[in-house]
Design a protein around this motif. Sequence first.
Motif, short mmCIF file in Angstrom:
data_model
loop_
_atom_site.label_atom_id
_atom_site.label_comp_id
_atom_site.label_asym_id
_atom_site.label_seq_id
_atom_site.Cartn_x
_atom_site.Cartn_y
_atom_site.Cartn_z
N MET A 1 0.77 4.22 -2.91
CA MET A 1 0.67 5.67 -2.65
C MET A 1 1.82 6.44 -3.30
SD MET A 1 -0.49 5.83 1.36
CE MET A 1 -0.49 7.62 1.40
N TYR B 1 0.82 -1.21 0.00
CA TYR B 1 0.00 0.00 0.00
C TYR B 1 0.86 1.27 0.00
CZ TYR B 1 -4.02 -3.02 0.68
OH TYR B 1 -4.99 -3.99 0.51
N SER C 1 -3.05 1.82 9.18
CA SER C 1 -4.25 1.73 8.34
C SER C 1 -4.81 3.12 8.06
CB SER C 1 -5.30 0.81 8.97
OG SER C 1 -5.88 1.38 10.11
N ASN C 2 -4.79 4.00 9.05
CA ASN C 2 -5.28 5.37 8.85
C ASN C 2 -4.44 6.12 7.83
OD1 ASN C 2 -7.33 5.02 10.73
ND2 ASN C 2 -6.16 5.91 12.40
N ASN D 1 -4.72 4.69 4.41
CA ASN D 1 -6.10 4.81 3.94
C ASN D 1 -6.69 3.45 3.52
OD1 ASN D 1 -8.40 6.39 3.60
ND2 ASN D 1 -8.00 6.67 1.42
N LYS E 1 4.63 10.71 7.92
CA LYS E 1 3.16 10.80 8.01
C LYS E 1 2.67 10.16 9.31
CE LYS E 1 2.18 10.87 3.05
NZ LYS E 1 1.43 12.12 2.97
N SER F 1 -8.34 -0.39 5.52
CA SER F 1 -8.81 -0.92 6.80
C SER F 1 -7.72 -1.77 7.44
CB SER F 1 -10.06 -1.79 6.58
OG SER F 1 -9.71 -2.97 5.90
N ASN G 1 0.78 11.89 12.65
CA ASN G 1 -0.44 11.29 13.22
C ASN G 1 -0.23 10.72 14.61
OD1 ASN G 1 -2.87 11.20 11.23
ND2 ASN G 1 -1.04 11.01 9.97
#
Length: 83
Positions: free
Chosen positions: A25, A21, A67-68, A71, A35, A73, A39
Amino acid sequence: MFINKTKDGRNNICGIFVAYYRKQMGISQRELADKLQINGLDIDKNAIQRIESGQRFVTDIEIIKLSNVLNVSFQELLNCNEK
């Protein structure tokens, strides 16, 4: 005897999916770490590399933050079907 490793010797399931993932991105491991830090997760590029390579265990808190930021789950990060 209980062993805390996958059948292929990895310390986590999600590392393969984190790498997948992240690459989708188009960001580097350092950018992902940045990132995550924004967060609220104190993590560096080396930890991301170790997660993706399966050398590092991953906590549930880290799974949620990953996961956040990615983006997706948390279920997608824990999917046992490799990409």
